[in-house]
Design an enzyme around this catalytic site. Sequence first.
Site, short mmCIF file in Angstrom:
data_model
loop_
_atom_site.label_atom_id
_atom_site.label_comp_id
_atom_site.label_asym_id
_atom_site.label_seq_id
_atom_site.Cartn_x
_atom_site.Cartn_y
_atom_site.Cartn_z
N GLU A 133 0.82 -1.21 0.00
CA GLU A 133 0.00 0.00 0.00
C GLU A 133 0.85 1.26 0.00
OE1 GLU A 133 -3.39 0.35 -0.24
OE2 GLU A 133 -3.50 -1.81 -0.60
N HIS A 284 2.11 -10.63 16.75
CA HIS A 284 2.69 -11.83 17.34
C HIS A 284 4.13 -12.04 16.91
CE1 HIS A 284 3.48 -16.16 18.00
NE2 HIS A 284 2.92 -15.85 19.15
N THR A 304 -8.25 -2.65 18.82
CA THR A 304 -9.64 -2.77 19.30
C THR A 304 -10.01 -4.21 19.59
OG1 THR A 304 -10.43 -2.90 17.01
CG2 THR A 304 -10.38 -0.72 18.03
N GLU A 319 -1.01 -11.34 29.31
CA GLU A 319 -0.94 -12.68 28.70
C GLU A 319 0.43 -12.91 28.09
OE1 GLU A 319 -2.89 -14.86 24.89
OE2 GLU A 319 -4.34 -14.19 26.41
N VAL A 321 3.20 -11.74 29.15
CA VAL A 321 4.14 -12.02 30.24
C VAL A 321 4.19 -13.51 30.51
CG1 VAL A 321 4.63 -11.65 32.69
CG2 VAL A 321 3.84 -9.73 31.28
N LYS A 325 7.07 -13.10 26.51
CA LYS A 325 7.18 -12.12 25.42
C LYS A 325 7.35 -10.70 25.95
CE LYS A 325 4.19 -15.12 22.68
NZ LYS A 325 2.82 -15.33 22.17
#
Length: 356
Positions: A133, A284, A304, A319, A321, A325
Site C-alpha cells: 500500500e 505476534h 480494538t 498474557e 508475560v 514475550k
Amino acid sequence: MSSQALKDIAAVLLEPTISALENVIPVQGPNFENGLSLQDLLRSYERIGFQATSFGRAVEIVNRMRKWRSSEEPVAVNGSGEAGPHDKAQTRCTVFLGYTSNLMSSGLREILLYLVKHKHVSVIVTTAGGIEEDFIKCFGDTYLGDFHLSGLELRKKVIQRIGNLVIPNTNYCKFEKWLTPIMDAMLEEQKASGKVWSPSTMIHRMGKEINNEESVYYWAYKNNIPVFCPAITDGAIGDVVYMHSFRNPGLIIDIARDIRMLNELSRNSKKAGMIILGGGVCKHQIANSMVVRGGADYAVYINTGQEYDGSDSGARPDEAVSWGKISPTGDSVKVFADATLVLPLLVAATFAQEDT
C-alpha cells in the site's frame, strides 16, 4: 429496628480508606478556561480515566523507550544480508514497530514515514498490505469514500474499498507493472551469483528502486532499517509472485533467514521496546521474537481486539508475560482504540518533541 438491620446499615455506611490504595490521584479533566496548548491537553489525558488514562500511560512508556541510554560499554551488533540492522553501537533502546496493512492505506502512512525518516524506530514488522500500500500510493492516490458504499457498484466501476477508503484498481495494475521487472532482475541475480532473497532483502530492494521520498520504505532503505514481512505473499505482492512464477519461474524467497535475523536483533538488544498497532501477524511476530531475550522491556499495544475468544490480537500485555514475550519487570499498556485516532496524538506527545 433489629440489631442485624443496624449492622447491615452500618456496613453500607462504612468509612472509605482511599489512603490504603497505592499511588491514588484524583480524576481531573482538562481545563479550557484559560486555553490549553496541545501538549497541555495531551498531558491531561492521564487523569481523565478509562482509555484516556491508558493513552497517558502509553505516552509515558514510549518516552521511557526513546530516552533510554545504556550505561554499559557499547556492543556492536553485526547483521547479515543487504537489509541488515544498523552496524553501530547499540546504546539505545531498540524500538520494534508493528502495524497492519489498513493503517498504511490510511493517512497514518505519513506518520509512519516520519518515524522511519527520522530514525525513531529500529525495526519494522508488517503485513503484505503494509508493504504494497505504501508503494501503490506512489503511483496513485487513495481516496476517502464511505463505509456504506455498495460493494457491487464499486466492483462494476473497478474500485476497491478498505473501510471508508477507496482505491482505483489501476493503482494495483501500475504496481504490478513496476514490480515485475524488479523480480526479473532479482531472479537474474539469484541465478548469476546464488544470492538468496528473503522478504526483508526484497523490501529493501523495492525501497531502493522506488526512489521516492514519499515512500516509507524508501526511507527504510536509506536509513538501513530492516523491514520484516512474514506473510509477504498475502496480498498484491503475492499476486505478482504468482504470475511471475508462470512467466519467469525460479525466484526463491527464503523466510527462514528473516526469522533468524529478527530474533537476533531482539536477542542482542540491550533494551527492547514494542509499539504495535493492530493485531495478527505483525503483533505476534514481534512479541514472539522477544522470547529469546526474556521478554520486551517496554510494550505499547493499540488495537480494538478483545480477549474473550482467546485471540492473540485481542490479548492484553499480561498474557504476553505468561509466554515470556514481555518481561515480568517490563512497562506495558494496551490502549483499546482505533490507531488512526491514537497514533497521531502519541507521536505528537513523544517522538515529535525531539524535532521541535
